[in-house]
Design a protein around this motif. Sequence first.
Motif, short mmCIF file in Angstrom:
data_model
loop_
_atom_site.label_atom_id
_atom_site.label_comp_id
_atom_site.label_asym_id
_atom_site.label_seq_id
_atom_site.Cartn_x
_atom_site.Cartn_y
_atom_site.Cartn_z
N ALA A 22 -28.40 -10.49 3.19
CA ALA A 22 -28.53 -9.08 3.50
C ALA A 22 -29.46 -8.37 2.51
N GLY A 23 -30.00 -9.12 1.56
CA GLY A 23 -30.92 -8.51 0.59
C GLY A 23 -30.21 -7.85 -0.56
N VAL A 24 -28.91 -8.12 -0.70
CA VAL A 24 -28.17 -7.53 -1.82
C VAL A 24 -28.39 -8.39 -3.06
N LEU A 25 -28.82 -7.76 -4.14
CA LEU A 25 -29.14 -8.49 -5.35
C LEU A 25 -27.96 -8.52 -6.32
N LEU A 26 -27.27 -7.39 -6.39
CA LEU A 26 -26.18 -7.26 -7.35
C LEU A 26 -24.99 -6.59 -6.65
N THR A 27 -23.83 -7.21 -6.77
CA THR A 27 -22.62 -6.59 -6.23
C THR A 27 -21.62 -6.43 -7.36
N VAL A 28 -21.28 -5.20 -7.65
CA VAL A 28 -20.32 -4.92 -8.71
C VAL A 28 -19.01 -4.55 -8.04
N ASN A 29 -17.94 -5.23 -8.44
CA ASN A 29 -16.66 -4.99 -7.80
C ASN A 29 -15.59 -4.64 -8.84
N GLU A 30 -15.10 -3.43 -8.76
CA GLU A 30 -13.99 -2.96 -9.60
C GLU A 30 -14.21 -3.26 -11.08
N LEU A 31 -15.37 -2.87 -11.55
CA LEU A 31 -15.68 -3.06 -12.97
C LEU A 31 -14.95 -2.02 -13.81
N SER A 32 -14.25 -2.50 -14.83
CA SER A 32 -13.63 -1.59 -15.80
C SER A 32 -14.04 -2.01 -17.19
N VAL A 33 -14.30 -1.03 -18.03
CA VAL A 33 -14.64 -1.30 -19.42
C VAL A 33 -13.79 -0.38 -20.29
N ASN A 34 -13.11 -0.97 -21.26
CA ASN A 34 -12.31 -0.17 -22.18
C ASN A 34 -12.85 -0.32 -23.59
N TYR A 35 -12.75 0.75 -24.34
CA TYR A 35 -13.05 0.67 -25.77
C TYR A 35 -11.74 0.91 -26.51
N ARG A 36 -11.54 0.14 -27.58
CA ARG A 36 -10.37 0.36 -28.41
C ARG A 36 -10.80 1.33 -29.50
N VAL A 37 -10.15 2.46 -29.56
CA VAL A 37 -10.55 3.45 -30.58
C VAL A 37 -9.35 3.79 -31.44
N HIS A 43 -4.02 2.96 -32.43
CA HIS A 43 -5.13 2.63 -31.56
C HIS A 43 -4.84 3.14 -30.16
N MET A 44 -5.92 3.45 -29.44
CA MET A 44 -5.75 3.83 -28.05
C MET A 44 -6.85 3.17 -27.24
N LEU A 45 -6.58 2.99 -25.97
CA LEU A 45 -7.61 2.44 -25.08
C LEU A 45 -8.37 3.59 -24.45
N LEU A 46 -9.68 3.57 -24.63
CA LEU A 46 -10.50 4.58 -23.98
C LEU A 46 -11.08 3.94 -22.72
N ARG A 47 -10.71 4.45 -21.57
CA ARG A 47 -11.20 3.86 -20.32
C ARG A 47 -12.56 4.47 -19.99
N ALA A 48 -13.60 3.79 -20.44
CA ALA A 48 -14.94 4.35 -20.27
C ALA A 48 -15.44 4.18 -18.85
N VAL A 49 -15.09 3.05 -18.23
CA VAL A 49 -15.47 2.78 -16.85
C VAL A 49 -14.22 2.28 -16.14
N ASN A 50 -13.92 2.87 -15.00
CA ASN A 50 -12.65 2.62 -14.36
C ASN A 50 -12.85 2.23 -12.89
N CYS A 51 -12.73 0.93 -12.60
CA CYS A 51 -12.78 0.47 -11.21
C CYS A 51 -14.02 0.91 -10.46
N VAL A 52 -15.17 0.64 -11.02
CA VAL A 52 -16.42 1.06 -10.38
C VAL A 52 -16.98 -0.08 -9.53
N SER A 53 -17.28 0.23 -8.26
CA SER A 53 -17.87 -0.76 -7.35
C SER A 53 -19.14 -0.19 -6.74
N PHE A 54 -20.17 -1.01 -6.66
CA PHE A 54 -21.39 -0.61 -5.95
C PHE A 54 -22.23 -1.85 -5.75
N ASP A 55 -23.23 -1.75 -4.89
CA ASP A 55 -24.18 -2.86 -4.84
C ASP A 55 -25.60 -2.33 -4.89
#
Lengths: 345, 332
Positions: A22-37, A43-55
């Motif tokens: 279908a010509g899709v190069l990148l498929t991102v599915n439910e990406l989450s990134v946390n930083y420990r601060v 300490h706390m978890l900083l949810r910088a990216v929360n369940c992000v999906s796109f292609d």
Amino acid sequence: MNLQLPVRAAPGDTAATGADAAGVLLTVNELSVNYRVTYRRGHMLLRAVNCVSFDLSRGETLGLVGESGSGKSTIARALLRLVPAASGVARFRGTDLLQLSGARLQAMRRHLQLIFQDPLASLDPRMNIGDILDEPLRVFEPQLSRPQRLQRVLAVTCAVGLGSEHLHRFAHEFSGGQAQRIGIARALIINPDLIVCDEPLSALDVSIKSQISNLLKDLQRQLHLSLLFISHDLAAVRFSCDRVLVLYLGRVMEIAGCDALFKSARHPYTRALIRAAPIPDPVAARARRTVPLEGEMPSPLFAPSGCVFRTRCPMAIDRCTHEIPLLRQVGDSQVACHRAEEVGD
Amino acid sequence: MSAPPPLRIRGLSVGYPSDHGSIQAVRAVDLDVEAGEFLGIVGESGSGKTQLLLSILGLSAPHALLAGSIRYREQELLRLRTSALNQVRGNRISMVFQDPMTALNPYLRIGRQITEVLRVHRNASARDAERRAIEMLEAVHIPEGARRMRQYPHELSGGMRQRVMIAMALIAEPEILLADEPSTALDVTVQAQILSLFQELRARTGTAIVLVTHDLGVIAEVADRVAVMYAGRIMEQAPVHELFAHPRHPYTEALQQSIPRIDAPRPTHLASIGGTPPNPAALPAGCAFAPRCIYRMPVCESVAPPLVETEPGHWKACHHEGALGKLRGEVA
């Protein structure tokens, strides 16, 4: 402009490009990134990216917009494996980028390149431009002879509007606009599949911005590049991108084609962003005099429950406090808002 | 006959000595600030806009070479002793800076920093000053003023800090407020809040505002009158609607055309200004914009055009006569 870069695989030649049918190069599915601060002795978890999906399709420019703290740069860093992802999948050239390690990760890096915000800071002050451009070739295409490499360096230098006379100079001898051209050349030289542009125009002066905007757009078309274009400048995104993803506090608010987004955005936040962008025309600017969005983005450490935008949203209702809105299709947009149907055209 | 403008700048030059001769940051600038007006000064980095603003309050670096005249009412600010200048600073003319975090003192509570202005200039009692400060915080839309007064700058968000800066700048009811890129460091939704706050406060207090920015969009949103700077000089000066509808200087036209817009059809290409801004240590002999100008004539390379009034209130420094518009054809 006649580009003497090596011929790229034609669209549809999936074996060579890593894109699916279908010509899709990148498929991102439910990406989450946390930083420990650290926070108050703990300490706390900083949810910088929360369940992000796109292609992202081949030859497409996808804009990531949002205010500072929205997670747009973190998404890019996670995809480039510069910060660890907490969870999610990023399918690219048949593998999950987030699972690669060691030699396979190193080999994958040549297909993913980055253009930085501060062009002067991202060039080694002790290397001349010829060496800076030669280095990716030495690393990733060691089979090339010195004259072959030089030929590639010259071709890419010319493609970004610089000349062979620039190759012996050092970064400090260049203006911001020229340095950004070098940054673009360095990203292009090994023919990556995907280029992440992290605020590539923000550090440039107004009169230089338009030169670099035009250059990126020309190269994107000629070389059929796929770009992830990160910016807080809506007007620049509108000029450069085919599709736009709007982020707020690490969550996707809306994804839509560029024209649809600016004509009939479905998310109250997208609308507020568009309203707040200055228009360089006093008649138009003053005719749309509107009440600016109140407040500021809360700290991601204490993101609101339910819809993260609800504390500033003029349309928020009780439901927004309790229920996280899912991304769904409304009109021409994918939008995460309980009341998207009521957001008028 | 209208009243004379409270601030008159004539032939102002700001230079800095360097190994390669002096660097001229501001060159022979004439500028008036009228009572109660919203004047925008727009220019790229290195155009001299900030240096011009700093010189008004005597904030240029100690080794700066200043010449010309800056008259505020009956006083010549350029030759004022520091003690006399301090009677003007923060009192009759005040300033808001780009980065509120570095402009506020991190060791002092907000309340102390705001009330200081009144204690110094108005000899106000602690209680009166505090009462006024809380009123002022309310005026800049900071709720819970009494609590905020006890906080430190790091406890506030960027937009909130800029509001505190504005409250400090306006508490002594100055005649003129100078603002150097006050919204540039802020997010776009917060920038819109701050710009609307400036307009609201101007309407209420009658304070003239001089806003320096690199963003023509910001100018279009708020200014009454605009001065366009390039390489230390004013290239064009006009009422805002006139400047945008009928730019007379090729640089203004080029700037205007090179900005992508969110409200117009998407162009395939942006008009762009070739080349780069000149090195301030090696300015061309004639017009500084000539090397990048598409209307360039031989005279432009040798003679710097003076700033002349072509229509009432519209000034330009350009040899080119007649209409511009070459660039508009290039935009698809």
